[in-house]
Scaffold this motif. Structure first.
Motif, mmCIF file in Angstrom:
data_model
loop_
_atom_site.group_PDB
_atom_site.id
_atom_site.type_symbol
_atom_site.label_atom_id
_atom_site.label_comp_id
_atom_site.label_asym_id
_atom_site.label_seq_id
_atom_site.Cartn_x
_atom_site.Cartn_y
_atom_site.Cartn_z
ATOM 1 N N ALA A 146 16.951 42.495 30.405
ATOM 2 C CA ALA A 146 15.877 42.005 31.171
ATOM 3 C C ALA A 146 16.213 42.005 32.857
ATOM 4 N N TYR A 147 15.252 42.364 33.495
ATOM 5 C CA TYR A 147 15.405 42.528 34.868
ATOM 6 C C TYR A 147 15.338 41.085 35.298
ATOM 7 N N THR A 148 16.665 40.438 35.870
ATOM 8 C CA THR A 148 16.623 38.931 35.996
ATOM 9 C C THR A 148 17.065 38.881 37.369
ATOM 10 N N SER A 149 16.351 38.321 38.258
ATOM 11 C CA SER A 149 16.587 38.105 39.617
ATOM 12 C C SER A 149 15.897 36.616 40.269
ATOM 13 N N THR A 150 16.728 35.883 40.879
ATOM 14 C CA THR A 150 15.978 34.502 40.900
ATOM 15 C C THR A 150 16.055 34.538 42.705
ATOM 16 N N PRO A 151 15.573 33.331 43.281
ATOM 17 C CA PRO A 151 15.524 33.267 44.809
ATOM 18 C C PRO A 151 16.581 33.194 45.459
ATOM 19 N N LEU A 152 16.599 33.989 46.674
ATOM 20 C CA LEU A 152 17.772 33.700 47.558
ATOM 21 C C LEU A 152 17.532 33.028 49.025
ATOM 22 N N GLN A 153 18.117 32.010 49.434
ATOM 23 C CA GLN A 153 17.858 31.426 50.584
ATOM 24 C C GLN A 153 18.638 31.937 51.656
ATOM 25 N N VAL A 154 17.963 32.055 52.664
ATOM 26 C CA VAL A 154 18.785 32.786 54.021
ATOM 27 C C VAL A 154 18.317 31.786 55.122
ATOM 28 N N LEU A 155 19.517 31.282 55.577
ATOM 29 C CA LEU A 155 19.212 30.509 57.060
ATOM 30 C C LEU A 155 20.418 31.068 58.172
ATOM 31 N N ALA A 156 19.980 31.122 59.347
ATOM 32 C CA ALA A 156 20.665 31.331 60.416
ATOM 33 C C ALA A 156 20.689 30.496 61.644
ATOM 34 N N TRP A 157 21.637 30.304 62.431
ATOM 35 C CA TRP A 157 21.703 29.601 63.527
ATOM 36 C C TRP A 157 22.838 30.068 64.408
ATOM 37 N N ALA B 189 21.943 38.227 66.743
ATOM 38 C CA ALA B 189 22.909 38.183 68.095
ATOM 39 C C ALA B 189 24.525 37.852 67.588
ATOM 40 N N ARG B 190 25.329 38.356 68.512
ATOM 41 C CA ARG B 190 26.649 38.176 68.101
ATOM 42 C C ARG B 190 26.965 36.850 68.339
ATOM 43 N N GLY B 191 27.912 36.075 67.316
ATOM 44 C CA GLY B 191 28.060 34.658 66.964
ATOM 45 C C GLY B 191 27.070 33.905 66.216
ATOM 46 N N THR B 192 26.052 34.662 65.889
ATOM 47 C CA THR B 192 25.333 33.888 64.767
ATOM 48 C C THR B 192 25.766 33.582 63.451
ATOM 49 N N GLU B 193 25.634 32.520 63.049
ATOM 50 C CA GLU B 193 26.016 32.362 61.532
ATOM 51 C C GLU B 193 24.951 32.486 60.544
ATOM 52 N N LEU B 194 25.121 33.136 59.413
ATOM 53 C CA LEU B 194 24.418 33.604 58.370
ATOM 54 C C LEU B 194 24.623 33.052 57.389
ATOM 55 N N ARG B 195 23.844 32.140 56.559
ATOM 56 C CA ARG B 195 24.081 31.321 55.391
ATOM 57 C C ARG B 195 23.254 32.267 53.982
ATOM 58 N N LEU B 196 23.776 32.516 53.240
ATOM 59 C CA LEU B 196 23.107 32.894 51.866
ATOM 60 C C LEU B 196 23.377 32.066 50.803
ATOM 61 N N THR B 197 22.374 31.574 50.016
ATOM 62 C CA THR B 197 22.374 30.566 48.862
ATOM 63 C C THR B 197 21.755 31.226 47.777
ATOM 64 N N ASP B 198 22.595 30.954 46.694
ATOM 65 C CA ASP B 198 22.003 31.381 45.285
ATOM 66 C C ASP B 198 21.405 30.171 44.759
#
Length: 274
Positions: free
Chosen positions: A228-239, A59-68
């Motif tokens: 090498a295919y190098t890809s590690t976890p991504l954290q996704v949080l929204a509020w 929804a409009r106004g939601t904040e989405l945090r992505l963390t490596d």
């Protein structure tokens, strides 16, 4: 526990209740153990494995945090207006309207209609890319031997197709994407220079300025030179937070940004959404 029978399979599946894997969504999101201190009740909490994808309508106004989390995530991002998916992220306009090819705090993610889909609220990474897009089946097959979604080296575009299909969209609805946490700079001669990651813990917070559909593919950047295919976890949080409004510093930070916010406000007002 035997799973050869239907009853055995059912009992085995039910026994997994409450088990937490390293990469998975948490439902309800508010069960997440360590929400950011500034966040209200969480609406979305997920860890996306390397080589995987996720999606959500915010929804409009939601904040989405992505963390490596470990330093080798790369969050390829697409945005669509939730009920009007023909209005979508336009990376070319995002770059040229703001006279800047580099993403960071204060930048706006613009649609092809000159409106703001999301704004970048905070950024502790500084390693992002608005120019190269994501990886493709052909390129990943050449580099890693396979690029299909079920392989050990899935391409970003192939994962975007799956996320898009779950939101009523098809391959023709996939424009170029933005990439967070793996940087590219342009040399004086115009060629791209891959700058890689800033290291573990980098985070970006985006604010939805309209109701948006979010697609994320966590795969290596196409310019990553490592074999090498190098890809590690991504954290996704929204509020839940609030959308940018007139009087906020970001609203008037640049003439171009102010115009984009005015375009957005007019559109939302005529639809009774603001």
């Amino acid at each position: 526990m035997a799973t050869a029978t239907t009853h055995g399979a059912r009992d085995h599946a039910r026994a997994q209740q409450g088990t937490r894997a390293e990469a998975m969504p948490v439902v309800p999101a508010d069960d997440w153990p360590t929400p950011p201190p500034e966040a209200g009740p969480l609406l979305w909490a997920e860890t996306v494995a390397g080589g995987n994808y996720t999606h959500k309508v915010l929804a409009r106004g939601t904040e989405l945090r992505l963390t490596d989390l470990a330093g080798d995530a790369c969050a390829h991002l697409l945005l669509y207006v939730a009920d009007r998916p023909w209005e979508r992220l336009n990376t070319a306009d995002t770059v040229k309207v703001q006279w800047n090819a580099y993403l960071g705090a204060g930048r706006l993610l613009l649609s092809d209609q000159g409106r703001v889909l999301a704004s970048v609220v905070t950024d502790t990474s500084g390693r992002h890319d608005a120019l190269c897009g994501t990886s493709t089946l052909v390129r990943n097959t050449e580099r890693y031997g396979d690029g299909t979604p079920q392989s050990a080296s899935p391409a970003g575009r192939e994962l975007f197709k799956l996320a898009a299909a779950k939101n009523g969209l098809g391959p023709r609805d996939l424009p170029p994407s933005l990439s967070f946490f793996q940087g590219v700079e342009i040399r004086d001669d115009g060629s791209p220079d891959f700058t890689g990651s800033a290291g573990p813990g980098g985070a970006v917070t985006l604010r939805a300025e309209q109701d948006v559909t979010v697609l994320i593919a966590n795969v290596p950047h196409p310019a990553d030179p490592r074999p090498a295919y190098t890809s590690t976890p991504l954290q996704v949080l929204a509020w839940r937070a609030r959308a940018t409004a007139a009087g906020d510093p970001l609203w008037d930070a640049t003439p171009e940004g102010r115009r984009a916010f005015l375009n957005t406000a007019e559109f939302l007002a005529t639809r009774g959404l603001a």
